[in-house]
Design an enzyme around this catalytic site. Structure first.
Site, mmCIF file in Angstrom:
data_model
loop_
_atom_site.group_PDB
_atom_site.id
_atom_site.type_symbol
_atom_site.label_atom_id
_atom_site.label_comp_id
_atom_site.label_asym_id
_atom_site.label_seq_id
_atom_site.Cartn_x
_atom_site.Cartn_y
_atom_site.Cartn_z
ATOM 1 N N GLY A 110 -1.146 7.373 -0.835
ATOM 2 C CA GLY A 110 -0.726 8.525 -0.044
ATOM 3 C C GLY A 110 -1.619 8.643 1.171
ATOM 4 C CB SER A 111 -2.629 7.029 3.495
ATOM 5 O OG SER A 111 -1.724 6.030 3.049
#
Length: 232
Positions: A189-190
């Protein structure tokens, strides 16, 4: 037809994922031994792990001048911003297009344009939610400057998110990359920021879904004004 349907759901796995798949599978086996319902929960998590680390081929538009999305996700920000100082691109703001990746997106990152890797600079930092504006300046990041044939540069920045704890970058200064070529990934998640050259307007809208290696972010040869979008 059977092969085509199979290829729709079964994708190659990025090399970063095999260790995690092994851990998830071993934990699932243990959970089955403890209590069968927990084992099925483990099966679901193992499938998610495989899905997270999938690395599908993409069909990249190859016309010169096209800037392609480096990440799957949602366009979360479009605004002027100074690129990371460690790249040495100067203090003048450039148009920044941010693509936020959630834990269900493919996390393999791809080069937005063909060119020479002018510099790669890693900087440690915090782990705020990657959808926040301050993530660009405060979070752990890996910044890459790509020099095009005409001498102009594009910056693409991998930014760790709230639960991301590892940025993978597979390119180094002096290396040549093709548009859409894989250059790394981020776990779990980024966000990817792309800084466009002066005078180049993005061809995506806030909230739009992008596909790494396929969605056109901008066109160096176009005079089209910035696009707006509406939910339908």
């Amino acid at each position: 037809m059977a092969v085509s349907m199979l290829s729709t759901f079964v994708k190659p796995v990025h090399r970063e994922g095999w260790r995690f798949l092994g851990i998830f599978a071993a934990a699932t086996l243990f959970l089955f031994l403890v209590w069968e319902p927990l084992g099925w929960v483990g099966v679901g998590l193992t499938i998610w792990c495989y899905y997270f680390f999938r690395d599908p081929d993409r069909v990249t538009p190859t016309r010169p001048g096209l800037i392609i999305s480096p990440a799957d996700g949602i366009v979360s920000l479009i605004e002027p911003a100074v690129p990371p100082e460690e790249l040495g691109l100067g203090p003048t703001p450039m148009t920044r297009v941010s693509v936020f990746m959630n834990v269900f997106n493919c996390h393999v990152n791809r080069a937005p344009i063909e060119g020479r890797i002018a510099s790669v600079a890693y900087r440690p930092g915090k782990f705020f939610n990657a959808s926040l504006d301050k993530a660009s300046s405060d979070n752990e990041r890996n910044a890459i400057a790509i020099e095009m044939a005409d001498g102009r540069k594009i910056a693409v920045v991998q930014i760790a998110g709230l639960v991301a704890r590892r940025i993978v970058c597979d390119v180094s200064a002096g290396q040549h990359v093709a548009t859409g070529e894989r250059f790394g990934m981020i776990r779990f998640g980024s966000r990817l920021d792309t800084y466009l050259p002066d005078g180049v307007e993005p061809l995506v809208a806030l909230g739009q879904t992008t596909v790494a290696g396929e969605t056109v972010l901008a066109d160096l040869t176009s005079n089209e004004p910035r696009r707006l979008g509406g939910v339908r």
